[in-house]
Design a protein around this motif. Structure first.
Motif, short mmCIF file in Angstrom:
data_model
loop_
_atom_site.label_atom_id
_atom_site.label_comp_id
_atom_site.label_asym_id
_atom_site.label_seq_id
_atom_site.Cartn_x
_atom_site.Cartn_y
_atom_site.Cartn_z
N ILE A 68 0.84 -1.21 0.00
CA ILE A 68 0.00 0.00 0.00
C ILE A 68 0.87 1.26 0.00
O ILE A 68 0.50 2.28 -0.58
N ILE A 70 -6.80 0.71 -5.69
CA ILE A 70 -6.38 -0.35 -4.76
C ILE A 70 -7.57 -1.24 -4.45
O ILE A 70 -8.63 -0.74 -4.04
N TYR A 71 -7.42 -2.53 -4.67
CA TYR A 71 -8.47 -3.47 -4.27
C TYR A 71 -7.97 -4.30 -3.09
O TYR A 71 -6.94 -4.98 -3.18
N CYS A 110 -6.23 2.65 4.77
CA CYS A 110 -7.26 3.07 3.81
C CYS A 110 -7.67 4.52 4.07
O CYS A 110 -7.81 5.32 3.13
N ARG A 159 -7.52 7.62 1.31
CA ARG A 159 -8.82 7.72 0.62
C ARG A 159 -9.01 9.00 -0.19
O ARG A 159 -9.84 9.05 -1.09
N CYS A 187 -6.40 7.97 -3.65
CA CYS A 187 -6.57 6.80 -4.53
C CYS A 187 -8.01 6.32 -4.54
O CYS A 187 -8.78 6.62 -3.62
N SER A 188 -8.36 5.55 -5.55
CA SER A 188 -9.65 4.86 -5.57
C SER A 188 -9.46 3.56 -4.81
O SER A 188 -8.54 2.79 -5.11
N ILE A 189 -10.34 3.32 -3.84
CA ILE A 189 -10.17 2.13 -3.00
C ILE A 189 -11.44 1.30 -3.00
O ILE A 189 -12.55 1.84 -2.84
N ILE A 241 -12.96 -2.34 -1.22
CA ILE A 241 -12.69 -3.31 -0.17
C ILE A 241 -13.83 -4.32 -0.13
O ILE A 241 -15.00 -3.93 -0.29
N TYR A 280 -16.38 1.27 -0.82
CA TYR A 280 -15.56 2.04 -1.76
C TYR A 280 -15.67 3.52 -1.48
O TYR A 280 -16.66 3.99 -0.92
#
Ligand SMILES: C[S@@+](CC[C@H](N)C(=O)[O-])C[C@H]1O[C@@H](n2cnc3c(N)ncnc32)[C@H](O)[C@@H]1O
Length: 276
Positions: free
Chosen positions: A169, A178-179, A217, A221, A224-226, A228, A273
Motif C-alpha cells: 500500500i 487499490i483493491y 485506507c 482515501r 486513490c480509488s479504493i 474493499i 468504496y
C-alpha cells in the motif's frame, strides 16, 4: 481460474465493474490470493483492458507468489512440469510431492498440490509447512496451456512480491486503484459467532491487522480509488462509515469459505468504496 483459493472474488466483478474508473494509474492488489478478481478483470475480452496495464500484486504467502513469478516468466515450462505431476497423480504420489514441497517448494508442485488437495485450500502448520491432505475427487480439473499463457500475459507488467499488505500500500500514488480483499472477519451464526477460515499462512490475519488496514485506507482515501470486500457485519460497518467518505453496499452471496456445512450459510457480503 488458475488456482483454487478460499475467498475467491470472481463473482464480485459484475457487481463493481461499473464503479472502476477507466483512468487509473497503477492497479494495486495486496491480498491477491488466488487472483480470481484480478484475472477476471484483466481477461474480460481475453485482453488487458487498456486502463489496467501495470501495478503491484502481493500476498504474504511466499509460495503462492513464487508460483505467480514462474507463471509470469515461463508459462510453457510451468505447464509442462505441472501436467506431468497431474498425469501421475495417485494418493501415494501426492504425499511424496508434498514432502518434497515442504523441503524445497517449487511452483509446479504448488499448483499440483493446489489442484489435488482436499477442498483446494492452502493451509500451513505452525512450522510453515503445507499440511492439507489429499482430496477425494476422481476427476481433477486442470487449466489448459493456453490459459497458463493468458495468465502470464495478465501478469506481464505487474510487479509481484511476497510481503505484508502495508508494504504494498505504501507504493500507492495519486490516481492509483487499490483493491483490498483481506481474509474475512467472523460472522454471526445463530446465537454465536462463527469462526471463519483465515489461516492461509502460519500467521493468521487478526483484528490488529484489520485495524492497520482500515488506518491505511483512511490515509489514502483522498488520493486513490479504493475498493474493499468483506462480510457485511457490524464490525466492518463500524470501520467504514458514510461520514468518513465510505460507500457501503450489501450484496447477497452464498459463501463456500468453510468446508463444514455450518459455514455454508447465506451471508451478506459488503462492497466498500470511496469515490472510485
Ligand atoms: C480472501 S484471500 C484473497 C482472494 C483474492 N482476492 C481472490 O479473488 O482470489 C486473502 C489473502 O490474504 C492473504 N493474507 C493474509 N494476511 C496477509 C497480510 N498480512 N498481508 C498480505 N496478505 C495477507 C492470504 O494469504 C490470502 O491469500
Amino acid at each position: 481460474m488458475i488456482l483454487k483459493w478460499p475467498g475467491g472474488k470472481k463473482w464480485l466483478l459484475k457487481e463493481v465493474s461499473h464503479l472502476i474508473s477507466q483512468k487509473i494509474n497503477n492497479y494495486i492488489e495486496p491480498f491477491v490470493g488466488g487472483g480470481s478478481f484480478f484475472f477476471a478483470l484483466t481477461q474480460q475480452d481475453k485482453l488487458l483492458p487498456s486502463y489496467i496495464q501495470k501495478g503491484y500484486l502481493s500476498d504474504t504467502n511466499q509460495k503462492l507468489i513464487n508460483f505467480y513469478s514462474e507463471l509470469k516468466l515461463d508459462p510453457a515450462k510451468l505447464y509442462r512440469n505441472s501436467i506431468r505431476l497431474i498425469n501421475n497423480h495417485t494418493e501415494e504420489e501426492y504425499y511424496k510431492v508434498r514432502d518434497k514441497f515442504r523441503k524445497n517448494p517449487k511452483a509446479h508442485q504448488f499448483i499440483y498440490l493446489n489442484r489435488t488437495c482436499f477442498n483446494g485450500v492452502y493451509r500451513e502448520n505452525l512450522k510453515g509447512e503445507f499440511n492439507v491432505p489429499v482430496g477425494r475427487r476422481n476427476k481433477i480439473a486442470f487449466p489448459s496451456q493456453d490459459y497458463f499463457n493468458l495468465c502470464s500475459k495478465s501478469l506481464s507488467n505487474f510487479e509481484i512480491s511476497s510481503c505484508d499488505f502495508e508494504e504494498t500500500i505504501k507504493k500507492a500514488k495519486k490516481g492509483d486503484f487499490i483493491y483490498l480483499d483481506p481474509p474475512y472477519v467472523d460472522r454471526p451464526y445463530e446465537n454465536s459467532s462463527y469462526k471463519t477460515f483465515r489461516k492461509y499462512n502460519a500467521k493468521e490475519f487478526n483484528i490488529n491487522d484489520l485495524e492497520r488496514m482500515v488506518e491505511a485506507c483512511n490515509n489514502l482515501r483522498d488520493k486513490c480509488s479504493i475498493l474493499i470486500s468483506n462480510f457485511s457485519v457490524d464490525l466492518v460497518k463500524e470501520y467504514f462509515k458514510k461520514k468518513d467518505g465510505w460507500n457501503f453496499k450489501e450484496t447477497e452471496k452464498t459463501t463456500f469459505i468453510s468446508g463444514k456445512a455450518k459455514g455454508r450459510t447465506k451471508v451478506k457480503e459488503a462492497i466498500i468504496y470511496n469515490s472510485l
